[in-house]
Design a protein around this motif. Sequence first.
Motif, PDB file in Angstrom:
ATOM      1  N   GLY A 158       2.206  -1.094   5.467  1.00  0.00           N
ATOM      2  CA  GLY A 158       0.793  -1.062   5.093  1.00  0.00           C
ATOM      3  C   GLY A 158       0.322   0.330   4.727  1.00  0.00           C
ATOM      4  N   SER A 159       0.780   1.323   5.461  1.00  0.00           N
ATOM      5  CA  SER A 159       0.402   2.710   5.166  1.00  0.00           C
ATOM      6  C   SER A 159       0.970   3.149   3.812  1.00  0.00           C
ATOM      7  CB  SER A 159       0.909   3.622   6.287  1.00  0.00           C
ATOM      8  OG  SER A 159       0.560   4.948   6.027  1.00  0.00           O
TER       9      SER A 159
ATOM     10  N   GLU B 158       4.644  -8.884  -1.637  1.00  0.00           N
ATOM     11  CA  GLU B 158       6.027  -8.549  -2.002  1.00  0.00           C
ATOM     12  C   GLU B 158       6.642  -7.607  -0.972  1.00  0.00           C
ATOM     13  OE1 GLU B 158       5.504  -6.837  -5.890  1.00  0.00           O
ATOM     14  OE2 GLU B 158       5.270  -8.794  -6.865  1.00  0.00           O
ATOM     15  N   ARG B 159       5.886  -6.614  -0.569  1.00  0.00           N
ATOM     16  CA  ARG B 159       6.403  -5.606   0.366  1.00  0.00           C
ATOM     17  C   ARG B 159       6.722  -6.202   1.740  1.00  0.00           C
ATOM     18  NH1 ARG B 159       2.487  -1.443  -2.339  1.00  0.00           N
ATOM     19  NH2 ARG B 159       4.030   0.040  -3.114  1.00  0.00           N
ATOM     20  N   ILE B 160       5.866  -7.074   2.242  1.00  0.00           N
ATOM     21  CA  ILE B 160       6.101  -7.611   3.593  1.00  0.00           C
ATOM     22  C   ILE B 160       7.065  -8.780   3.609  1.00  0.00           C
ATOM     23  CG2 ILE B 160       3.905  -6.779   4.513  1.00  0.00           C
ATOM     24  CD1 ILE B 160       2.917  -9.751   4.274  1.00  0.00           C
ATOM     25  N   SER B 161       7.395  -9.314   2.443  1.00  0.00           N
ATOM     26  CA  SER B 161       8.300 -10.465   2.401  1.00  0.00           C
ATOM     27  C   SER B 161       9.651 -10.140   3.026  1.00  0.00           C
ATOM     28  CB  SER B 161       8.476 -10.977   0.965  1.00  0.00           C
ATOM     29  OG  SER B 161       9.172 -10.023   0.184  1.00  0.00           O
TER      30      SER B 161
ATOM     31  N   HIS C 135       1.733   1.172   1.394  1.00  0.00           N
ATOM     32  CA  HIS C 135       1.017   0.366   0.394  1.00  0.00           C
ATOM     33  C   HIS C 135      -0.328   1.012   0.065  1.00  0.00           C
ATOM     34  CE1 HIS C 135      -0.325  -3.153  -1.768  1.00  0.00           C
ATOM     35  NE2 HIS C 135      -1.354  -3.303  -0.952  1.00  0.00           N
ATOM     36  N   GLU C 136      -1.060   1.410   1.086  1.00  0.00           N
ATOM     37  CA  GLU C 136      -2.350   2.077   0.893  1.00  0.00           C
ATOM     38  C   GLU C 136      -2.176   3.349   0.059  1.00  0.00           C
ATOM     39  OE1 GLU C 136      -6.544   3.035   2.040  1.00  0.00           O
ATOM     40  OE2 GLU C 136      -5.407   1.201   2.301  1.00  0.00           O
ATOM     41  N   ASP C 137      -1.163   4.145   0.401  1.00  0.00           N
ATOM     42  CA  ASP C 137      -0.906   5.378  -0.345  1.00  0.00           C
ATOM     43  C   ASP C 137      -0.592   5.090  -1.804  1.00  0.00           C
ATOM     44  OD1 ASP C 137      -1.295   6.798   2.013  1.00  0.00           O
ATOM     45  OD2 ASP C 137       0.851   7.143   2.365  1.00  0.00           O
ATOM     46  N   ASP C 138       0.200   4.057  -2.048  1.00  0.00           N
ATOM     47  CA  ASP C 138       0.580   3.702  -3.415  1.00  0.00           C
ATOM     48  C   ASP C 138      -0.623   3.205  -4.221  1.00  0.00           C
ATOM     49  OD1 ASP C 138       2.437   3.100  -5.605  1.00  0.00           O
ATOM     50  OD2 ASP C 138       2.118   1.000  -5.051  1.00  0.00           O
ATOM     51  N   ILE C 139      -1.387   2.296  -3.642  1.00  0.00           N
ATOM     52  CA  ILE C 139      -2.531   1.718  -4.351  1.00  0.00           C
ATOM     53  C   ILE C 139      -3.579   2.789  -4.662  1.00  0.00           C
ATOM     54  CG2 ILE C 139      -4.496   0.117  -4.127  1.00  0.00           C
ATOM     55  CD1 ILE C 139      -1.807  -1.275  -4.794  1.00  0.00           C
TER      56      ILE C 139
END
Length: 168
Positions: A123-124, A39-42, A126-130
């Motif tokens: 990506g960074s 979703e984020r990279i779309s 996303h990593e922080d969120d997950i």
Amino acid sequence: MTTRRGTGRDDGPAPRQRPTGTAFLLAQVGAHAATRFAERISELGVVPADVGLLRMIAAQPGRSQQSLAEELGVVPSRVVALVDGLERKGLIERRRNARDRRNHALHLTPEGTRVMTQMRTIGSAHEDDICAALDDTQHAQLAGLLEAIATQQGLTPGVHPGFRRPPP
């Protein structure tokens, strides 16, 4: 009023049964993380498979399609289709290999480099969120444990096993 079966007592809501299997939890979090990442990279006009290939090409500019196929563990025709898609999007270019004119060397275009920069930022985040529920020590510990599992399972570092599935 909620009663426990057979007791006749009001004990409040029955406790929610939670899956306790580690493999299930890995699959659950992995599927969630993959969906959120897609979703984020779309917004960049790319899909997760594009990200993987762009990352691999950026790490080794000039590599061949054959080397990608070998690292991914897929048939070369699968890579040709993926590379064709990246070329159509203007993210990579094929250049004739000066040493072997039968092969093409793969390079990011300026647009591909711009998208890679944005993907790193996404990506960074996303990593922080997950991993927001973890402190730095727990985050590092989890990464180490997952790397140990991936190694023991024979997974190729940095290569998503989804590349081995045929395209939809």
